[in-house]
Design an enzyme around this catalytic site. Structure first.
Site, PDB file in Angstrom:
ATOM      1  CE  LYS A  89      24.600 -52.787  -5.341  1.00  0.00           C
ATOM      2  NZ  LYS A  89      23.176 -52.922  -5.662  1.00  0.00           N
TER       3      LYS A  89
HETATM    4  C1  E4P Z   1      21.656 -55.033  -3.540  1.00  0.00           C
HETATM    5  O1  E4P Z   1      22.109 -53.923  -3.433  1.00  0.00           O
HETATM    6  C2  E4P Z   1      20.736 -55.490  -4.589  1.00  0.00           C
HETATM    7  O2  E4P Z   1      20.230 -54.373  -5.285  1.00  0.00           O
HETATM    8  C3  E4P Z   1      19.513 -56.227  -4.087  1.00  0.00           C
HETATM    9  O3  E4P Z   1      19.399 -56.212  -2.696  1.00  0.00           O
HETATM   10  C4  E4P Z   1      19.238 -57.515  -4.773  1.00  0.00           C
HETATM   11  O4  E4P Z   1      18.088 -58.107  -4.239  1.00  0.00           O
HETATM   12  P1  E4P Z   1      17.264 -59.265  -4.963  1.00  0.00           P
HETATM   13  O5  E4P Z   1      17.909 -60.564  -4.637  1.00  0.00           O
HETATM   14  O6  E4P Z   1      15.897 -59.161  -4.360  1.00  0.00           O
HETATM   15  O7  E4P Z   1      17.294 -58.958  -6.438  1.00  0.00           O
END
Ligand code: E4P
Length: 215
Positions: A83
């Site tokens: 990622k």
């Molecule tokens: C995406 O892969 C992130 O881990 C995640 O969805 C972030 O979400 P949040 O805005 O609730 O932190």
């Protein structure tokens, strides 16, 4: 639609995996920090539980570092993808890693143009953040629809992961659009299972059954 869980908590992952609906896992540095472990250790543990793709975030800010980190993360287990946060260095790193057969999930996507560039660089996934767009007064699900339309126009293989999901309504809205994947927090997955009328119906059936059955 594929369902990923957005957590680094092993108990939650094990439980949802046992439901038979889990296709993959996304983690991020904040989710892993909550668990008090380091990223390689935790993604290795997750990979032993779940067969599908698992996103592990690299923390370098330059392409060279991202590539080195990405290679190490991907080497932990075959189903781990790297990622990377959307930026120019990530585009460069995505090109190199994807040409080596390493899947990249370009994260922190907040516009369709960012998604288009990530797809052109060879990203396997892009992660538009629905909830965080809602937080600033926009309608985050619209971005998912825009990206899907663009990817369809040009036959990109890149899959869209609807991320930053805050409730079942987000999941249904992106599912109606035909979004490839939603990565969903544990509490939202639990909410998706329940309905008060289902619970009420179960209680009524139990009560009626016990009227005429002894065991
Ligand atoms: C995406 O892969 C992130 O881990 C995640 O969805 C972030 O979400 P949040 O805005 O609730 O932190």
């Amino acid at each position: 639609m594929k369902i990923f869980i957005d957590t680094a908590n092993l108990d939650m992952i094990k439980e949802v995996n046992s439901w038979g609906i889990l296709d993959g896992v996304t983690t991020n540095p904040s989710l892993i920090a909550k668990e008090g472990v380091d990223t390689p250790t935790r993604v290795k543990e997750i990979a032993k539980i779940v067969d599908g793709p698992i996103s592990a975030e690299a923390m370098s800010l330059d392409a060279e570092g991202m590539i080195a980190e990405g290679r190490k993360l991907a080497a932990i287990y075959p189903n781990i993808n790297v990622k990377l946060p959307m930026c120019i260095e990530t585009l460069k790193a995505t090109k190199v890693l994807s040409s080596e057969g390493i899947d990249v999930n370009v994260t922190l996507i907040f516009s369709a143009q960012q998604a288009l560039l990530a797809a052109k660089a060879g990203a396997r996934y892009v992660s538009p953040f629905v909830g965080r767009l809602d937080d600033i007064g926009l309608h985050g699900c619209d971005l998912v629809g825009d990206i899907m339309q663009i990817f369809m126009n040009y036959d990109f293989d890149t899959e869209v992961i609807a991320a930053s999901i805050r409730g079942p309504a987000h999941v249904i809205e992106v599912a109606e659009m035909g979004c490839d994947i939603a990565t969903i927090p544990y509490n939202v997955l639990k909410m998706m299972v329940s309905h008060p009328k289902t619970d009420e119906g179960i209680q009524k059936f139990i009560a009626d059954y016990s009227k005429v059955n002894k065991n």
